[in-house]
Design a protein around this motif. Structure first.
Motif, PDB file in Angstrom:
ATOM      1  N   GLY A 196      10.005  69.013 142.685  1.00  0.00           N
ATOM      2  CA  GLY A 196      11.065  68.205 142.040  1.00  0.00           C
ATOM      3  C   GLY A 196      10.602  66.658 141.977  1.00  0.00           C
ATOM      4  O   GLY A 196      10.889  66.031 140.713  1.00  0.00           O
ATOM      5  N   ALA A 197       9.781  66.311 142.722  1.00  0.00           N
ATOM      6  CA  ALA A 197       9.274  64.613 142.511  1.00  0.00           C
ATOM      7  C   ALA A 197       8.124  64.595 141.477  1.00  0.00           C
ATOM      8  O   ALA A 197       8.240  63.691 140.692  1.00  0.00           O
ATOM      9  CB  ALA A 197       8.679  64.159 144.133  1.00  0.00           C
ATOM     10  N   VAL A 198       7.377  65.798 141.337  1.00  0.00           N
ATOM     11  CA  VAL A 198       6.419  65.926 140.209  1.00  0.00           C
ATOM     12  C   VAL A 198       7.005  65.959 138.910  1.00  0.00           C
ATOM     13  O   VAL A 198       6.748  65.142 137.912  1.00  0.00           O
ATOM     14  CB  VAL A 198       5.708  67.165 140.371  1.00  0.00           C
ATOM     15  CG1 VAL A 198       4.445  67.194 139.160  1.00  0.00           C
ATOM     16  CG2 VAL A 198       4.753  66.998 141.561  1.00  0.00           C
ATOM     17  N   VAL A 199       8.163  66.739 138.830  1.00  0.00           N
ATOM     18  CA  VAL A 199       8.944  66.723 137.500  1.00  0.00           C
ATOM     19  C   VAL A 199       9.515  65.418 137.427  1.00  0.00           C
ATOM     20  O   VAL A 199       9.653  64.835 136.085  1.00  0.00           O
ATOM     21  CB  VAL A 199       9.801  67.934 137.510  1.00  0.00           C
ATOM     22  CG1 VAL A 199      10.910  67.746 136.252  1.00  0.00           C
ATOM     23  CG2 VAL A 199       9.184  69.214 137.678  1.00  0.00           C
ATOM     24  N   ALA A 200      10.260  64.859 138.167  1.00  0.00           N
ATOM     25  CA  ALA A 200      11.005  63.495 138.006  1.00  0.00           C
ATOM     26  C   ALA A 200       9.842  62.356 137.598  1.00  0.00           C
ATOM     27  O   ALA A 200      10.282  61.488 136.554  1.00  0.00           O
ATOM     28  CB  ALA A 200      11.508  62.910 139.228  1.00  0.00           C
ATOM     29  N   ALA A 201       8.657  62.404 138.234  1.00  0.00           N
ATOM     30  CA  ALA A 201       7.687  61.360 137.575  1.00  0.00           C
ATOM     31  C   ALA A 201       7.120  61.733 136.389  1.00  0.00           C
ATOM     32  O   ALA A 201       7.069  60.629 135.572  1.00  0.00           O
ATOM     33  CB  ALA A 201       6.529  61.181 138.710  1.00  0.00           C
ATOM     34  N   ALA A 202       6.924  63.012 136.056  1.00  0.00           N
ATOM     35  CA  ALA A 202       6.775  63.095 134.617  1.00  0.00           C
ATOM     36  C   ALA A 202       7.720  62.743 133.486  1.00  0.00           C
ATOM     37  O   ALA A 202       7.473  62.305 132.657  1.00  0.00           O
ATOM     38  CB  ALA A 202       6.464  64.626 134.387  1.00  0.00           C
ATOM     39  N   GLN A 203       9.057  62.925 133.980  1.00  0.00           N
ATOM     40  CA  GLN A 203       9.847  62.574 133.141  1.00  0.00           C
ATOM     41  C   GLN A 203      10.236  61.212 133.118  1.00  0.00           C
ATOM     42  O   GLN A 203      10.308  60.578 131.819  1.00  0.00           O
ATOM     43  CB  GLN A 203      11.508  63.187 133.657  1.00  0.00           C
ATOM     44  CG  GLN A 203      12.531  62.916 132.887  1.00  0.00           C
ATOM     45  CD  GLN A 203      12.676  63.440 131.477  1.00  0.00           C
ATOM     46  OE1 GLN A 203      11.964  64.494 131.409  1.00  0.00           O
ATOM     47  NE2 GLN A 203      13.119  62.724 130.545  1.00  0.00           N
ATOM     48  N   ARG A 204      10.002  60.400 134.160  1.00  0.00           N
ATOM     49  CA  ARG A 204       9.812  58.680 134.173  1.00  0.00           C
ATOM     50  C   ARG A 204       8.889  58.392 133.068  1.00  0.00           C
ATOM     51  O   ARG A 204       8.925  57.258 132.369  1.00  0.00           O
ATOM     52  CB  ARG A 204       9.838  58.416 135.398  1.00  0.00           C
ATOM     53  CG  ARG A 204      11.256  58.463 136.176  1.00  0.00           C
ATOM     54  CD  ARG A 204      11.081  57.199 137.413  1.00  0.00           C
ATOM     55  NE  ARG A 204       9.957  57.717 138.183  1.00  0.00           N
ATOM     56  CZ  ARG A 204      10.115  58.773 139.266  1.00  0.00           C
ATOM     57  NH1 ARG A 204      11.396  59.175 139.532  1.00  0.00           N
ATOM     58  NH2 ARG A 204       9.178  58.915 139.980  1.00  0.00           N
ATOM     59  N   GLU A 205       7.498  58.999 133.177  1.00  0.00           N
ATOM     60  CA  GLU A 205       6.368  58.546 132.266  1.00  0.00           C
ATOM     61  C   GLU A 205       6.706  59.042 130.885  1.00  0.00           C
ATOM     62  O   GLU A 205       6.327  58.161 129.961  1.00  0.00           O
ATOM     63  CB  GLU A 205       5.074  59.573 132.796  1.00  0.00           C
ATOM     64  CG  GLU A 205       3.995  59.128 131.956  1.00  0.00           C
ATOM     65  CD  GLU A 205       2.638  59.859 132.517  1.00  0.00           C
ATOM     66  OE1 GLU A 205       1.547  59.734 132.083  1.00  0.00           O
ATOM     67  OE2 GLU A 205       2.879  60.470 133.635  1.00  0.00           O
ATOM     68  N   GLN A 206       7.293  60.102 130.447  1.00  0.00           N
ATOM     69  CA  GLN A 206       7.694  60.129 129.211  1.00  0.00           C
ATOM     70  C   GLN A 206       8.877  59.423 128.573  1.00  0.00           C
ATOM     71  O   GLN A 206       8.497  58.933 127.386  1.00  0.00           O
ATOM     72  CB  GLN A 206       8.232  61.782 129.027  1.00  0.00           C
ATOM     73  CG  GLN A 206       7.395  62.791 129.272  1.00  0.00           C
ATOM     74  CD  GLN A 206       8.013  64.205 129.041  1.00  0.00           C
ATOM     75  OE1 GLN A 206       9.174  64.348 128.896  1.00  0.00           O
ATOM     76  NE2 GLN A 206       7.016  65.089 128.822  1.00  0.00           N
ATOM     77  N   GLU A 207       9.705  58.874 129.487  1.00  0.00           N
ATOM     78  CA  GLU A 207      10.671  57.999 128.935  1.00  0.00           C
ATOM     79  C   GLU A 207      10.124  56.293 128.992  1.00  0.00           C
ATOM     80  O   GLU A 207      10.384  55.693 127.881  1.00  0.00           O
ATOM     81  CB  GLU A 207      11.729  57.783 129.820  1.00  0.00           C
ATOM     82  CG  GLU A 207      12.683  59.192 130.077  1.00  0.00           C
ATOM     83  CD  GLU A 207      13.883  59.074 130.932  1.00  0.00           C
ATOM     84  OE1 GLU A 207      13.654  58.087 131.862  1.00  0.00           O
ATOM     85  OE2 GLU A 207      14.402  59.925 131.091  1.00  0.00           O
ATOM     86  N   ASP A 208       9.133  56.153 129.728  1.00  0.00           N
ATOM     87  CA  ASP A 208       8.426  55.036 129.467  1.00  0.00           C
ATOM     88  C   ASP A 208       7.579  54.948 128.147  1.00  0.00           C
ATOM     89  O   ASP A 208       7.503  53.898 127.517  1.00  0.00           O
ATOM     90  CB  ASP A 208       7.497  54.659 130.761  1.00  0.00           C
ATOM     91  CG  ASP A 208       8.328  54.468 131.729  1.00  0.00           C
ATOM     92  OD1 ASP A 208       9.463  54.107 132.076  1.00  0.00           O
ATOM     93  OD2 ASP A 208       7.548  54.738 133.117  1.00  0.00           O
ATOM     94  N   ARG A 209       7.159  56.077 127.968  1.00  0.00           N
ATOM     95  CA  ARG A 209       6.137  56.290 126.567  1.00  0.00           C
ATOM     96  C   ARG A 209       7.097  56.030 125.361  1.00  0.00           C
ATOM     97  O   ARG A 209       6.724  55.466 124.442  1.00  0.00           O
ATOM     98  CB  ARG A 209       5.215  57.392 126.598  1.00  0.00           C
ATOM     99  CG  ARG A 209       4.225  57.203 127.644  1.00  0.00           C
ATOM    100  CD  ARG A 209       3.029  58.404 127.080  1.00  0.00           C
ATOM    101  NE  ARG A 209       3.663  59.758 127.122  1.00  0.00           N
ATOM    102  CZ  ARG A 209       3.421  60.510 128.468  1.00  0.00           C
ATOM    103  NH1 ARG A 209       2.795  60.209 129.341  1.00  0.00           N
ATOM    104  NH2 ARG A 209       4.290  61.528 128.232  1.00  0.00           N
TER     105      ARG A 209
END
Length: 229
Positions: A25-38
């Protein structure tokens, strides 16, 4: 064993050692935040390019106004017979026209870039939104699984508590029955003992009852009442 070989084995063992287990869950959340930052970075880039396009448009409008003003001034100079002044004004107007044309070309290039980037940005936004929905779905599934696990644990613990309570209740009932049986046994033993307190109390009750009957009969005689009544 040589020191060099020992060091090599230690380094190889550390490299091959399993790393810490990460929470999915933490990995998915981090990936989602990275996509939103991009996505935010891409939006700012497109916005900056749109600002440049608008600035180019304004400069072209200013150049067109300058051309019109210089042309009017050149006509006025010709009317006054000032050919030299008219030539200078016309040269300035030609330079403004060239600058305006270059700005139009630049504006067209920027407009094409902005439109292309806006289309790409729309695709990125759709992908990020799909990813966000997947992330929310995954998180909801995890929360549901955790809730179900907590409920099952609570049910198991409540079952054990109920079993413990039932066992305690049975033990209490058994102890109460034992106390009742012991009390009944004491009562029976008390009646079997002629010198016991229960027997003495019973005899005292009989004697007191007889004395009370005799006193009642004497009172009735003094009052002239038939004692048999």
């Amino acid at each position: 064993m040589a020191i060099g070989r020992r060091l090599t084995r230690i380094v190889r063992a550390r490299r091959n050692a399993p790393g810490p287990v990460q929470d999915p869950g933490a990995v998915v959340a981090a990936a989602q935040r990275e996509q939103e930052d991009r996505l935010d970075h891409a939006r700012r880039a497109v916005a900056d390019l749109a600002v440049q396009r608008r600035r180019t448009e304004l400069l072209a409008v200013q150049a067109s106004d300058e051309i019109a003003r210089l042309s009017r001034q050149a006509e006025d100079a010709v009317a006054r017979g000032d050919d030299t002044g008219a030539r200078d004004l016309l040269r300035r107007a030609i330079g403004a026209r060239e600058r305006r044309d270059a700005l139009h070309v630049r504006r067209g290039v920027l407009d094409a870039q902005v439109q292309r980037l806006e289309r790409s940005l729309g695709q990125v936004e759709e992908r990020v939104e799909e990813s966000r929905l997947r992330y929310l779905s995954v998180r909801a599934d995890q929360d549901t699984a955790r809730a179900a696990l907590d409920v099952r644990r609570a049910l198991g613990e409540s079952g054990r508590d109920a079993a413990d309570a039932a066992t305690a209740a049975r033990e209490a009932e058994r102890a109460a029955r034992e106390l009742q049986a012991r009390a009944a046994a004491y009562d029976e033993l008390a009646w079997t003992d002629p010198d016991g307190p229960a027997v003495r109390a019973a005899f005292e009750e009989l004697e007191h009852g007889r004395e009370a009957e005799d006193e009642l009969a004497r009172l009735k005689q003094r009052r002239g009442i038939d004692p048999g009544r």
